[in-house]
Design a protein around this motif. Structure first.
Motif, PDB file in Angstrom:
ATOM      1  N   UNK A   1       0.837  -1.214   0.000  1.00 52.54           N
ATOM      2  CA  UNK A   1       0.000   0.000   0.000  1.00 52.54           C
ATOM      3  C   UNK A   1       0.866   1.256   0.000  1.00 52.54           C
ATOM      4  N   UNK A   2       1.972   1.208   0.701  1.00 53.72           N
ATOM      5  CA  UNK A   2       2.899   2.338   0.729  1.00 53.72           C
ATOM      6  C   UNK A   2       3.502   2.570  -0.660  1.00 53.72           C
ATOM      7  N   UNK A   3       3.928   1.503  -1.317  1.00 54.07           N
ATOM      8  CA  UNK A   3       4.498   1.625  -2.660  1.00 54.07           C
ATOM      9  C   UNK A   3       3.480   2.157  -3.658  1.00 54.07           C
TER      10      UNK A   3
ATOM     11  N   UNK B   1       1.283   4.196  -2.944  1.00 48.98           N
ATOM     12  CA  UNK B   1       0.966   5.537  -2.450  1.00 48.98           C
ATOM     13  C   UNK B   1      -0.496   5.661  -2.018  1.00 48.98           C
ATOM     14  N   UNK B   2      -1.032   4.584  -1.481  1.00 48.72           N
ATOM     15  CA  UNK B   2      -2.395   4.567  -0.964  1.00 48.72           C
ATOM     16  C   UNK B   2      -2.320   4.743   0.552  1.00 48.72           C
ATOM     17  N   UNK B   3      -1.923   5.945   0.947  1.00 52.52           N
ATOM     18  CA  UNK B   3      -1.606   6.210   2.345  1.00 52.52           C
ATOM     19  C   UNK B   3      -2.833   6.150   3.262  1.00 52.52           C
ATOM     20  N   UNK B   4      -3.949   6.617   2.780  1.00 55.70           N
ATOM     21  CA  UNK B   4      -5.164   6.568   3.595  1.00 55.70           C
ATOM     22  C   UNK B   4      -5.601   5.123   3.832  1.00 55.70           C
ATOM     23  N   UNK B   5      -5.570   4.322   2.783  1.00 55.07           N
ATOM     24  CA  UNK B   5      -5.911   2.907   2.921  1.00 55.07           C
ATOM     25  C   UNK B   5      -4.905   2.190   3.824  1.00 55.07           C
ATOM     26  N   UNK B   6      -3.629   2.523   3.709  1.00 50.11           N
ATOM     27  CA  UNK B   6      -2.588   1.967   4.566  1.00 50.11           C
ATOM     28  C   UNK B   6      -2.881   2.281   6.025  1.00 50.11           C
TER      29      UNK B   6
END
Length: 123
Positions: free
Chosen positions: A87-89, A91-96
């Motif tokens: 998720x970090x890769x 760039x789905x920071x909110x989902x992460x």
């Protein structure tokens, strides 16, 4: 560590791995909402750990079998970290963030549920 402890850990880890693979293969289907098998396994691991802590085993072999062997192999902490990294890769920071909070909160709640369930029945 003696040979019998190694055999006990091997037995417990084999059972944990078999159960984890079984859950992975059987929860590929949708269960009504989007939840990954690693989360299910982590919730169950926390529940089982709560039960083990509440039972307060004195026998060291039972602890080694279940805590180190079974739960050590059954739980998927490394898979959880890998999911966060993906998720970090992406760039789905909110989902992460929400996935992290969801797993931490629910695993803690399942641990407490297992612990207090056993405490309730032991009284």
């Amino acid at each position: 560590m003696d040979f019998s402890s190694i055999v006990i850990i091997l037995l417990g880890s084999t059972l944990g791995l078999i159960l984890r693979i079984s859950i992975k293969n059987n929860f590929k289907k949708s269960i009504g909402f989007n939840i990954q098998y690693t989360s299910i396994v982590n919730f169950l691991s926390s529940f089982f750990l709560g039960i083990l802590i509440a039972l307060n085993f004195i026998n060291n072999e039972i602890l080694v079998l279940f805590y180190s062997g079974f739960l050590g192999c059954f739980s998927t902490f490394s898979s959880f970290i890998y999911q966060l990294f993906i998720l970090f890769k992406k760039r789905q920071f909110l989902r992460l963030f929400f996935h992290y909070i969801e797993v931490i909160i629910f695993t803690f709640l399942f641990f407490c549920f297992g612990y207090f369930l056993i405490q309730f029945f032991l009284k």
